[in-house]
Scaffold this motif. Structure first.
Motif, short mmCIF file in Angstrom:
data_model
loop_
_atom_site.label_atom_id
_atom_site.label_comp_id
_atom_site.label_asym_id
_atom_site.label_seq_id
_atom_site.Cartn_x
_atom_site.Cartn_y
_atom_site.Cartn_z
N MET A 162 0.84 -1.20 0.00
CA MET A 162 0.00 0.00 0.00
C MET A 162 0.87 1.26 0.00
N ILE A 163 0.41 2.28 -0.71
CA ILE A 163 1.10 3.56 -0.68
C ILE A 163 0.23 4.57 0.07
N ILE A 164 0.78 5.13 1.14
CA ILE A 164 0.09 6.20 1.85
C ILE A 164 0.73 7.50 1.39
N ALA A 165 -0.07 8.37 0.77
CA ALA A 165 0.46 9.64 0.29
C ALA A 165 -0.02 10.75 1.22
N LEU A 166 0.92 11.61 1.65
CA LEU A 166 0.55 12.75 2.49
C LEU A 166 0.49 13.99 1.62
N SER A 167 -0.66 14.63 1.59
CA SER A 167 -0.79 15.82 0.76
C SER A 167 -1.17 17.02 1.62
N GLY A 168 -1.05 18.20 1.04
CA GLY A 168 -1.42 19.41 1.76
C GLY A 168 -0.55 20.57 1.33
N PHE A 169 -0.94 21.74 1.74
CA PHE A 169 -0.25 22.97 1.34
C PHE A 169 1.17 23.01 1.90
N MET A 170 2.04 23.78 1.25
CA MET A 170 3.39 24.01 1.80
C MET A 170 3.29 24.39 3.27
N GLY A 171 4.17 23.85 4.08
CA GLY A 171 4.20 24.25 5.49
C GLY A 171 3.22 23.53 6.39
N CYS A 172 2.48 22.55 5.84
CA CYS A 172 1.52 21.84 6.71
C CYS A 172 2.19 20.69 7.45
N GLY A 173 3.44 20.36 7.09
CA GLY A 173 4.17 19.34 7.85
C GLY A 173 4.24 17.98 7.16
N LYS A 174 4.04 17.94 5.85
CA LYS A 174 4.05 16.65 5.15
C LYS A 174 5.34 15.86 5.38
N SER A 175 6.49 16.55 5.24
CA SER A 175 7.76 15.82 5.36
C SER A 175 8.01 15.41 6.82
N SER A 176 7.77 16.33 7.75
CA SER A 176 8.04 16.02 9.16
C SER A 176 7.09 14.94 9.67
N ILE A 177 5.81 15.05 9.33
CA ILE A 177 4.85 14.03 9.78
C ILE A 177 5.15 12.71 9.07
N GLY A 178 5.57 12.80 7.82
CA GLY A 178 5.95 11.58 7.08
C GLY A 178 7.08 10.85 7.80
N LYS A 179 8.07 11.62 8.27
CA LYS A 179 9.21 10.99 8.96
C LYS A 179 8.77 10.38 10.30
N GLU A 180 7.90 11.08 11.01
CA GLU A 180 7.37 10.54 12.29
C GLU A 180 6.61 9.24 12.04
N LEU A 181 5.78 9.28 10.99
CA LEU A 181 4.99 8.08 10.66
C LEU A 181 5.92 6.92 10.29
N TYR A 182 6.96 7.27 9.56
CA TYR A 182 7.93 6.26 9.12
C TYR A 182 8.56 5.57 10.33
N GLU A 183 8.85 6.37 11.37
CA GLU A 183 9.45 5.77 12.57
C GLU A 183 8.48 4.86 13.31
N LYS A 184 7.19 5.16 13.18
CA LYS A 184 6.18 4.38 13.92
C LYS A 184 5.73 3.14 13.15
N LEU A 185 5.77 3.22 11.83
CA LEU A 185 5.26 2.10 11.03
C LEU A 185 6.45 1.29 10.52
N GLU A 186 6.61 0.12 11.06
CA GLU A 186 7.86 -0.60 10.76
C GLU A 186 7.97 -1.14 9.33
N THR A 187 6.83 -1.33 8.69
CA THR A 187 6.90 -2.03 7.41
C THR A 187 6.81 -1.09 6.20
N TYR A 188 7.07 0.18 6.42
CA TYR A 188 6.95 1.14 5.32
C TYR A 188 8.29 1.76 4.93
N ASP A 189 8.53 1.91 3.64
CA ASP A 189 9.61 2.77 3.16
C ASP A 189 9.11 4.21 3.22
N PHE A 190 10.05 5.16 3.08
CA PHE A 190 9.64 6.57 3.07
C PHE A 190 10.30 7.30 1.91
#
Ligand code: S3P
Length: 175
Positions: free
Chosen positions: A1-29
């Motif tokens: 499965m691909i989870i895509a994070l979308s939203g306006f610049m500055g909403c935290g897509k990259s930072s939240i993506g990295k946090e999620l990556y640390e929590k979800l063991e079976t996902y690439d980022f």
């Protein structure tokens, strides 16, 4: 499965993506802007100032298509942080709707102004006077596309990245 994070610049897509990556063991980022920068060997801002936005959008569409195809073939899970303008292109919208579970990180203009203050160097579309007006104009032109792509919408105002990450996991039943 691909989870895509979308939203306006500055909403935290990259930072939240990295946090999620640390929590979800079976996902690439993958961060789509970083992927394009690595392929092009230069910053997004340099691509904009060299060849302009239309050229960047072509690169963005191509990169999104390549990534989605690779993960469809390898069957692995992927967290993908999009660029703020990825859902501007109708083909990208189709790819996101069909091939990903897209989460829209929705933010109020006031939150975005706060997060984007002093960030114009890295964000060519925000250069010049009137940050709030620029955000308002772009956001109102884009919010329908963000909503159109989204399987889930998370309101990020007043929440930490950690809280948003937990909410995404809860809302989407990822764990
Ligand atoms: C853009 C957002 C940027 C980057 C480029 C264009 C946009 O990504 O892709 O500057 O059109 O909103 P971030 O949302 O990660 O800043």
């Amino acid at each position: 499965m691909i989870i895509a994070l979308s939203g306006f610049m500055g909403c935290g897509k990259s930072s939240i993506g990295k946090e999620l990556y640390e929590k979800l063991e079976t996902y690439d980022f993958i961060d789509l802007d970083a992927f394009i920068e690595a392929e092009e060997g230069r910053r997004v801002s340099e691509i904009f100032s060299g060849e302009g936005e239309a050229f960047f959008r072509e690169k963005e569409k191509k990169a999104l298509g390549e990534i989605v195809e690779e993960y469809r073939e390898n069957g692995k899970n992927l967290l993908l942080s999009l660029g703020g303008g990825t859902p501007v292109c109708s083909e990208c919208i189709e790819i996101l709707k069909k091939e990903t579970l897209c989460v829209y990180l929705r933010a109020k203009v006031s939150t975005l102004v706060e997060n984007l203050n002093g960030e114009a160097d890295n964000r060519p579309l925000l250069r010049g006077q009137g940050l709030q007006e620029r955000i308002e104009t772009l956001l109102s032109a884009r919010c329908k596309a963000y909503e159109d792509c989204a399987r889930y919408i998370i309101d990020i105002d007043g929440k930490s990245y950690e809280e948003c990450t937990e909410e995404i996991i809860r809302t989407t039943n990822l764990k």
